[in-house]
Write a protein that holds these residues in place. Structure first.
Motif, PDB file in Angstrom:
ATOM      1  N   GLU A  32       0.812  -1.218   0.000  1.00  0.00           N
ATOM      2  CA  GLU A  32       0.000   0.000   0.000  1.00  0.00           C
ATOM      3  C   GLU A  32       0.847   1.271   0.000  1.00  0.00           C
ATOM      4  N   LEU A  33       1.953   1.267   0.733  1.00  0.00           N
ATOM      5  CA  LEU A  33       2.750   2.491   0.837  1.00  0.00           C
ATOM      6  C   LEU A  33       3.793   2.610  -0.268  1.00  0.00           C
ATOM      7  N   CYS A  34       4.621   1.581  -0.430  1.00  0.00           N
ATOM      8  CA  CYS A  34       5.760   1.697  -1.344  1.00  0.00           C
ATOM      9  C   CYS A  34       5.422   1.375  -2.801  1.00  0.00           C
ATOM     10  N   LEU A  35       4.471   0.490  -3.052  1.00  0.00           N
ATOM     11  CA  LEU A  35       4.189   0.083  -4.432  1.00  0.00           C
ATOM     12  C   LEU A  35       3.014   0.820  -5.060  1.00  0.00           C
ATOM     13  N   TYR A  36       1.941   1.020  -4.305  1.00  0.00           N
ATOM     14  CA  TYR A  36       0.729   1.594  -4.874  1.00  0.00           C
ATOM     15  C   TYR A  36       0.491   3.038  -4.483  1.00  0.00           C
ATOM     16  N   SER A  37       1.452   3.666  -3.846  1.00  0.00           N
ATOM     17  CA  SER A  37       1.249   5.045  -3.415  1.00  0.00           C
ATOM     18  C   SER A  37       1.309   5.987  -4.616  1.00  0.00           C
ATOM     19  N   PRO A  38       0.386   6.967  -4.703  1.00  0.00           N
ATOM     20  CA  PRO A  38       0.409   7.922  -5.815  1.00  0.00           C
ATOM     21  C   PRO A  38       1.423   9.041  -5.608  1.00  0.00           C
ATOM     22  N   ASN A  39       2.113   9.040  -4.485  1.00  0.00           N
ATOM     23  CA  ASN A  39       3.064  10.103  -4.182  1.00  0.00           C
ATOM     24  C   ASN A  39       4.327   9.902  -5.020  1.00  0.00           C
ATOM     25  N   SER A  40       4.609  10.832  -5.934  1.00  0.00           N
ATOM     26  CA  SER A  40       5.776  10.719  -6.803  1.00  0.00           C
ATOM     27  C   SER A  40       7.078  10.830  -6.019  1.00  0.00           C
ATOM     28  N   TYR A  41       7.061  11.605  -4.914  1.00  0.00           N
ATOM     29  CA  TYR A  41       8.262  11.754  -4.094  1.00  0.00           C
ATOM     30  C   TYR A  41       8.656  10.417  -3.464  1.00  0.00           C
ATOM     31  N   LEU A  42       7.656   9.606  -3.115  1.00  0.00           N
ATOM     32  CA  LEU A  42       7.936   8.344  -2.461  1.00  0.00           C
ATOM     33  C   LEU A  42       8.618   7.361  -3.403  1.00  0.00           C
ATOM     34  N   TYR A  43       8.322   7.468  -4.703  1.00  0.00           N
ATOM     35  CA  TYR A  43       8.934   6.534  -5.655  1.00  0.00           C
ATOM     36  C   TYR A  43      10.457   6.656  -5.654  1.00  0.00           C
ATOM     37  N   SER A  44      10.974   7.855  -5.467  1.00  0.00           N
ATOM     38  CA  SER A  44      12.422   8.063  -5.524  1.00  0.00           C
ATOM     39  C   SER A  44      13.161   7.473  -4.333  1.00  0.00           C
ATOM     40  N   ILE A  45      12.472   7.298  -3.219  1.00  0.00           N
ATOM     41  CA  ILE A  45      13.129   6.742  -2.029  1.00  0.00           C
ATOM     42  C   ILE A  45      12.522   5.402  -1.622  1.00  0.00           C
ATOM     43  N   ALA A  46      11.648   4.857  -2.470  1.00  0.00           N
ATOM     44  CA  ALA A  46      10.987   3.596  -2.138  1.00  0.00           C
ATOM     45  C   ALA A  46      11.989   2.460  -1.994  1.00  0.00           C
ATOM     46  N   VAL A  47      13.029   2.476  -2.829  1.00  0.00           N
ATOM     47  CA  VAL A  47      14.026   1.410  -2.760  1.00  0.00           C
ATOM     48  C   VAL A  47      14.748   1.438  -1.420  1.00  0.00           C
ATOM     49  N   VAL A  48      15.112   2.638  -0.972  1.00  0.00           N
ATOM     50  CA  VAL A  48      15.787   2.767   0.319  1.00  0.00           C
ATOM     51  C   VAL A  48      14.860   2.319   1.440  1.00  0.00           C
ATOM     52  N   TYR A  49      13.615   2.751   1.361  1.00  0.00           N
ATOM     53  CA  TYR A  49      12.633   2.342   2.367  1.00  0.00           C
ATOM     54  C   TYR A  49      12.511   0.817   2.429  1.00  0.00           C
ATOM     55  N   LEU A  50      12.416   0.187   1.256  1.00  0.00           N
ATOM     56  CA  LEU A  50      12.210  -1.255   1.214  1.00  0.00           C
ATOM     57  C   LEU A  50      13.424  -2.022   1.735  1.00  0.00           C
ATOM     58  N   VAL A  51      14.625  -1.541   1.443  1.00  0.00           N
ATOM     59  CA  VAL A  51      15.837  -2.225   1.920  1.00  0.00           C
ATOM     60  C   VAL A  51      15.913  -2.170   3.436  1.00  0.00           C
ATOM     61  N   VAL A  52      15.740  -0.965   3.995  1.00  0.00           N
ATOM     62  CA  VAL A  52      15.813  -0.817   5.452  1.00  0.00           C
ATOM     63  C   VAL A  52      14.669  -1.574   6.124  1.00  0.00           C
ATOM     64  N   PHE A  53      13.487  -1.503   5.515  1.00  0.00           N
ATOM     65  CA  PHE A  53      12.330  -2.192   6.087  1.00  0.00           C
ATOM     66  C   PHE A  53      12.558  -3.696   6.152  1.00  0.00           C
ATOM     67  N   HIS A  54      13.064  -4.271   5.065  1.00  0.00           N
ATOM     68  CA  HIS A  54      13.241  -5.723   5.030  1.00  0.00           C
ATOM     69  C   HIS A  54      14.380  -6.185   5.962  1.00  0.00           C
ATOM     70  N   LEU A  55      15.393  -5.360   6.136  1.00  0.00           N
ATOM     71  CA  LEU A  55      16.447  -5.711   7.093  1.00  0.00           C
ATOM     72  C   LEU A  55      15.897  -5.795   8.509  1.00  0.00           C
ATOM     73  N   SER A  56      15.148  -4.768   8.902  1.00  0.00           N
ATOM     74  CA  SER A  56      14.560  -4.771  10.243  1.00  0.00           C
ATOM     75  C   SER A  56      13.498  -5.855  10.377  1.00  0.00           C
TER      76      SER A  56
END
Length: 344
Positions: A32-56
């Protein structure tokens, strides 16, 4: 038998609940947040979010799994009464006679704590002598350590990674919480995720802080409310070796493994080094007959069972601390660190 089965089933209810909440949080954050979010700003940092999220997320699940499925340590067979002693114990009606039987059976065991009335700690339900720092667990209906020597490190890591997981989720979802109140776009899953993460973070923070304090003092939760009674009387710091050594007793000598949910605790689960300010008169004789203890410069007393190699490493610098300290400190052994159980 039916009650025990129901009890075992109910014990898994919190585990299933946590598993469902974690699975939903994964969907809400990743999909819902990283893949389907309409926020264009989030797309640029989604990869960083997903890496840190999956580590934790991986560390959180790993430590949670180890905490749940690590078998609790139970007393060995040597703490059980022999068949003859058990029959004699059951025939005796006077508590004094029963205590004499227990004292005779426990004379070669590494037991140094007693009840408040100076009696041998015995579990009538499990029919065995209780090792030091071990209690009858009402949930398991046996003497063990549900959260103790075998999985206490995993439990602490589970709390720590839970905090990091909830903090990261709440911090990255905060902007959606703010947008909700400004009437901008916000998804229900993402909005509710902030509340859940913040709520769990606040509740776990107090529990984690409390257990960090317990590790620094080398106490179980039961010992916090009721100091263990030694032959010289109650001593709430009877098992404390100092903050750094208490930490090493739980996490081990090698710091590179401290943050990984793998077993590195020092000891064997039956003998725990203990440092007491007051010398035990019954151990003084043993200490005086031990020449290496005299030559080390420390006034040490040793139990009938020798300390393990890891415990000897843990206590290697005790002589220096004793020489520099205002009081002499003595080394003994305890057994079975137990946190979530009650007396029987």
């Amino acid at each position: 038998h039916v009650l025990k089965c129901c009890q075992k089933v109910l014990a898994w209810v919190p585990v299933v609940f946590i598993a469902l909440v974690v699975a939903w949080s994964y969907y809400a954050y990743v999909v819902e947040l990283c893949l389907y979010s309409p926020n264009s700003y989030l797309y640029s940092i989604a990869v960083v979010y997903l890496v840190v999220f999956h580590l934790s997320f991986v560390m959180f699940i790993w430590s949670y799994w180890k905490t749940i499925f690590t078998s609790p340590a139970t007393p060995s067979k040597e703490f059980c009464l022999s068949k003859a002693d058990k029959e004699q114990y059951e025939k005796e009606e006077r508590p004094e006679s029963q205590q004499e039987i227990l004292k005779r059976a426990a004379k070669d065991l590494p037991i140094y704590t007693t009840t408040a009335s100076k009696a041998i700690r015995y579990c009538d339900r499990c029919q065995l002598i209780k090792p030091d720092r071990c209690h009858h667990c009402s949930a398991c209906d046996m003497v063990n350590n549900c959260v103790g020597f075998s999985n206490y490190k995993f439990f602490l890591l589970f709390l720590m990674y839970s905090l990091l997981y909830c903090l990261f989720v709440a911090a990255t979802v905060l902007q959606y919480f703010i947008k909700f109140w400004t009437n901008e776009y916000a998804k229900f899953h993402v909005l509710f995720l902030f509340f859940v993460a913040a709520m769990f973070f606040i509740s776990i923070l107090s529990l984690f802080s409390y257990h960090c304090w317990l590790v620094g003092k080398n106490r179980s939760t039961i010992e916090t409310f009721r100091a263990p009674t030694f032959r010289n009387g109650p001593d709430k710091n009877g098992f404390s070796l100092g903050c750094s050594k208490n930490l090493r007793e739980v996490f081990g000598d090698e710091k590179k493994y401290w943050l990984l949910p793998i077993f590195t605790s020092l000891g064997d689960g039956c003998n725990f080094p203990t440092r007491l300010v007051i010398m035990d008169p019954e151990q003084l004789t043993v200490s005086n007959q031990n020449e290496p203890a005299k030559s080390s410069g420390a006034n040490q007393s040793f139990p009938a069972r020798p300390l393990s190699e890891s415990q000897n490493r843990l206590l290697a610098s005790d002589s220096q601390s004793v020489e520099s300290g205002p009081e002499e400190e003595n080394v003994k052994s305890g057994s079975l660190h137990c946190n979530t159980s009650d007396d029987s």
